[in-house]
Design a protein around this motif. Sequence first.
Motif, mmCIF file in Angstrom:
data_model
loop_
_atom_site.group_PDB
_atom_site.id
_atom_site.type_symbol
_atom_site.label_atom_id
_atom_site.label_comp_id
_atom_site.label_asym_id
_atom_site.label_seq_id
_atom_site.Cartn_x
_atom_site.Cartn_y
_atom_site.Cartn_z
ATOM 1 N N ASP A 24 -1.656 -4.161 -4.453
ATOM 2 C CA ASP A 24 -0.654 -4.287 -5.509
ATOM 3 C C ASP A 24 0.528 -3.413 -5.108
ATOM 4 O O ASP A 24 0.600 -2.239 -5.446
ATOM 5 C CB ASP A 24 -1.233 -3.853 -6.854
ATOM 6 C CG ASP A 24 -0.287 -4.123 -8.014
ATOM 7 O OD1 ASP A 24 0.834 -4.634 -7.756
ATOM 8 O OD2 ASP A 24 -0.650 -3.839 -9.160
ATOM 9 N N VAL A 25 1.461 -4.001 -4.336
ATOM 10 C CA VAL A 25 2.576 -3.223 -3.816
ATOM 11 C C VAL A 25 3.513 -2.739 -4.915
ATOM 12 O O VAL A 25 4.239 -1.767 -4.723
ATOM 13 C CB VAL A 25 3.363 -4.015 -2.741
ATOM 14 C CG1 VAL A 25 2.513 -4.252 -1.522
ATOM 15 C CG2 VAL A 25 3.902 -5.308 -3.290
ATOM 16 N N ASP A 26 3.483 -3.380 -6.073
ATOM 17 C CA ASP A 26 4.337 -2.941 -7.186
ATOM 18 C C ASP A 26 3.910 -1.583 -7.718
ATOM 19 O O ASP A 26 4.717 -0.861 -8.293
ATOM 20 C CB ASP A 26 4.305 -3.965 -8.321
ATOM 21 C CG ASP A 26 4.971 -5.274 -7.928
ATOM 22 O OD1 ASP A 26 5.885 -5.233 -7.086
ATOM 23 O OD2 ASP A 26 4.573 -6.321 -8.461
ATOM 24 N N LYS A 27 2.658 -1.226 -7.518
ATOM 25 C CA LYS A 27 2.150 0.059 -8.026
ATOM 26 C C LYS A 27 2.036 1.115 -6.937
ATOM 27 O O LYS A 27 1.546 2.201 -7.190
ATOM 28 C CB LYS A 27 0.792 -0.159 -8.684
ATOM 29 C CG LYS A 27 0.880 -0.997 -9.945
ATOM 30 C CD LYS A 27 -0.461 -1.152 -10.608
ATOM 31 C CE LYS A 27 -0.313 -2.018 -11.857
ATOM 32 N NZ LYS A 27 -1.596 -2.278 -12.496
ATOM 33 N N MET A 28 2.492 0.790 -5.725
ATOM 34 C CA MET A 28 2.396 1.739 -4.623
ATOM 35 C C MET A 28 3.591 2.688 -4.635
ATOM 36 O O MET A 28 4.702 2.305 -4.985
ATOM 37 C CB MET A 28 2.334 1.000 -3.281
ATOM 38 C CG MET A 28 1.069 0.187 -3.096
ATOM 39 S SD MET A 28 1.068 -0.776 -1.576
ATOM 40 C CE MET A 28 0.530 0.464 -0.420
ATOM 41 N N SER A 29 3.345 3.927 -4.217
ATOM 42 C CA SER A 29 4.426 4.900 -4.109
ATOM 43 C C SER A 29 5.242 4.612 -2.850
ATOM 44 O O SER A 29 4.831 3.836 -1.984
ATOM 45 C CB SER A 29 3.849 6.321 -4.031
ATOM 46 O OG SER A 29 3.187 6.503 -2.785
ATOM 47 N N TYR A 30 6.368 5.268 -2.754
ATOM 48 C CA TYR A 30 7.229 5.102 -1.583
ATOM 49 C C TYR A 30 6.487 5.485 -0.305
ATOM 50 O O TYR A 30 6.546 4.784 0.700
ATOM 51 C CB TYR A 30 8.497 5.949 -1.756
ATOM 52 C CG TYR A 30 9.430 5.893 -0.578
ATOM 53 C CD1 TYR A 30 10.182 4.754 -0.336
ATOM 54 C CD2 TYR A 30 9.559 6.981 0.288
ATOM 55 C CE1 TYR A 30 11.046 4.691 0.753
ATOM 56 C CE2 TYR A 30 10.424 6.922 1.363
ATOM 57 C CZ TYR A 30 11.160 5.779 1.594
ATOM 58 O OH TYR A 30 12.016 5.714 2.666
ATOM 59 N N GLU A 31 5.761 6.603 -0.359
ATOM 60 C CA GLU A 31 5.003 7.067 0.802
ATOM 61 C C GLU A 31 3.915 6.070 1.186
ATOM 62 O O GLU A 31 3.669 5.814 2.360
ATOM 63 C CB GLU A 31 4.392 8.452 0.531
ATOM 64 C CG GLU A 31 5.398 9.584 0.474
ATOM 65 C CD GLU A 31 6.172 9.634 -0.841
ATOM 66 O OE1 GLU A 31 5.731 9.040 -1.844
ATOM 67 O OE2 GLU A 31 7.246 10.271 -0.848
ATOM 68 N N GLU A 32 3.238 5.491 0.193
ATOM 69 C CA GLU A 32 2.208 4.489 0.464
ATOM 70 C C GLU A 32 2.822 3.237 1.100
ATOM 71 O O GLU A 32 2.234 2.640 2.001
ATOM 72 C CB GLU A 32 1.462 4.119 -0.819
ATOM 73 C CG GLU A 32 0.582 5.227 -1.347
ATOM 74 C CD GLU A 32 0.032 4.933 -2.743
ATOM 75 O OE1 GLU A 32 -1.113 5.339 -3.009
ATOM 76 O OE2 GLU A 32 0.746 4.298 -3.548
#
Length: 127
Positions: A24-32
Amino acid sequence: MLQRSLMMGGRSDGLDRHKDWRLDVDKMSYEELLELGDRIGYVNTGLREEEIICCLRKTKLSISGGFPLHFPTEMERKCSICQEEYDTEDDMGKLDCGHLYHIHCIKQWLVQKNTCPVCKTAAVTQC
């Protein structure tokens, strides 16, 4: 119900066998997201020099009376890439779809992407 069952891998109990594989890329942080990009790697969608030469027709722009007579709209009087108006005797590059650009602008674009910046048509389908 049958469609949902087939989408779930034929299982009727509603369990998703591939749930752990989905991101779920919408919930990933910038670093992730940066880490994911490092894992996936760079995919070049641009063209090589010989492919650019194959798909690009070089021409000169002749302007009479201030603006080209064959440009019906003001938007077409400037390069869609650099947004600069065309000058007399500019070197132009024309794609098969018919769109014109400054030759140096479209070459830089095609190194990055195999599409026309305006209509998104593939610049090179085959040489």
